[in-house]
Design a protein around this motif. Structure first.
Motif, short mmCIF file in Angstrom:
data_model
loop_
_atom_site.label_atom_id
_atom_site.label_comp_id
_atom_site.label_asym_id
_atom_site.label_seq_id
_atom_site.Cartn_x
_atom_site.Cartn_y
_atom_site.Cartn_z
N PHE A 17 0.87 -1.17 0.00
CA PHE A 17 0.00 0.00 0.00
C PHE A 17 0.91 1.22 0.00
O PHE A 17 1.51 1.55 1.01
CB PHE A 17 -0.92 0.03 1.23
CG PHE A 17 -1.92 1.15 1.20
CD1 PHE A 17 -3.24 0.91 0.84
CD2 PHE A 17 -1.55 2.45 1.48
CE1 PHE A 17 -4.16 1.94 0.78
CE2 PHE A 17 -2.46 3.49 1.43
CZ PHE A 17 -3.76 3.24 1.08
N ASP A 18 1.03 1.88 -1.13
CA ASP A 18 1.87 3.07 -1.26
C ASP A 18 0.99 4.30 -1.11
O ASP A 18 0.31 4.72 -2.04
CB ASP A 18 2.59 3.07 -2.60
CG ASP A 18 3.68 4.12 -2.67
OD1 ASP A 18 3.67 5.06 -1.85
OD2 ASP A 18 4.53 4.02 -3.56
N ALA A 19 1.00 4.88 0.08
CA ALA A 19 0.14 6.03 0.39
C ALA A 19 0.58 7.28 -0.35
O ALA A 19 -0.21 8.21 -0.49
CB ALA A 19 0.14 6.29 1.89
N ARG A 20 1.78 7.30 -0.86
CA ARG A 20 2.28 8.49 -1.54
C ARG A 20 1.48 8.79 -2.81
O ARG A 20 1.46 9.93 -3.26
CB ARG A 20 3.76 8.33 -1.87
CG ARG A 20 4.61 8.20 -0.61
CD ARG A 20 6.03 7.85 -0.91
NE ARG A 20 6.08 6.52 -1.53
CZ ARG A 20 7.21 5.91 -1.84
NH1 ARG A 20 8.37 6.48 -1.60
NH2 ARG A 20 7.18 4.71 -2.40
N GLY A 21 0.79 7.78 -3.36
CA GLY A 21 0.00 7.99 -4.57
C GLY A 21 -1.46 8.28 -4.30
O GLY A 21 -2.25 8.41 -5.23
N VAL A 22 -1.83 8.39 -3.02
CA VAL A 22 -3.23 8.63 -2.64
C VAL A 22 -3.35 10.09 -2.16
O VAL A 22 -2.53 10.55 -1.37
CB VAL A 22 -3.67 7.67 -1.51
CG1 VAL A 22 -5.10 7.95 -1.08
CG2 VAL A 22 -3.51 6.22 -1.94
N ALA A 23 -4.35 10.79 -2.66
CA ALA A 23 -4.56 12.18 -2.23
C ALA A 23 -4.64 12.25 -0.71
O ALA A 23 -5.27 11.39 -0.08
CB ALA A 23 -5.84 12.73 -2.85
N HIS A 28 -6.27 8.41 5.07
CA HIS A 28 -6.66 7.67 6.28
C HIS A 28 -7.82 6.72 5.99
O HIS A 28 -7.79 5.56 6.41
CB HIS A 28 -7.00 8.61 7.42
CG HIS A 28 -5.79 9.21 8.06
ND1 HIS A 28 -5.75 9.59 9.37
CD2 HIS A 28 -4.55 9.50 7.57
CE1 HIS A 28 -4.56 10.08 9.66
NE2 HIS A 28 -3.82 10.04 8.59
N ALA A 29 -8.80 7.17 5.24
CA ALA A 29 -9.93 6.30 4.91
C ALA A 29 -9.47 5.12 4.07
O ALA A 29 -9.91 3.98 4.30
CB ALA A 29 -11.00 7.10 4.16
N ALA A 30 -8.59 5.36 3.12
CA ALA A 30 -8.09 4.27 2.27
C ALA A 30 -7.28 3.27 3.09
O ALA A 30 -7.40 2.06 2.89
CB ALA A 30 -7.25 4.85 1.13
#
Length: 87
Positions: A17-23, A28-30
């Motif tokens: 899960f690479d959070a750097r690509g999520v707005a 947090h929700a993702a």
């Protein structure tokens, strides 16, 4: 140790899960959704650009002992944490 979060080659039962690509407003929700989707014995390898201490506290409060956290890397700009769902 150098880890490239863009390469999804991991052991069986370990999900990237690479959070750097999520707005940022959705992160947090993702993350909570991804953790909730894990089955017993599975691990989410989380990559981020900073150490998410408030998020870690929220995860600990929500999941308690059901999710174990372990840092894989704390390199600047590349924080990697394994979240393992207890069996």
């Amino acid at each position: 140790m150098v880890h490239d979060c863009s390469i999804p080659v991991l052991a069986e039962g370990v999900y990237e899960f690479d959070a750097r690509g999520v707005a940022k407003r959705f992160r947090h929700a993702a993350i909570f959704g991804a953790l909730s989707a894990l089955k017993s014995g599975e691990t989410m390898r989380f990559c981020n650009d900073h150490n998410p201490l408030p998020l870690l506290a929220q995860i600990e409060q929500h999941f308690g002992t059901g999710v174990k956290m372990a840092y894989v890397s704390q390199a600047p700009g590349e924080i990697i944490i394994d979240f393992h769902v207890a069996t």
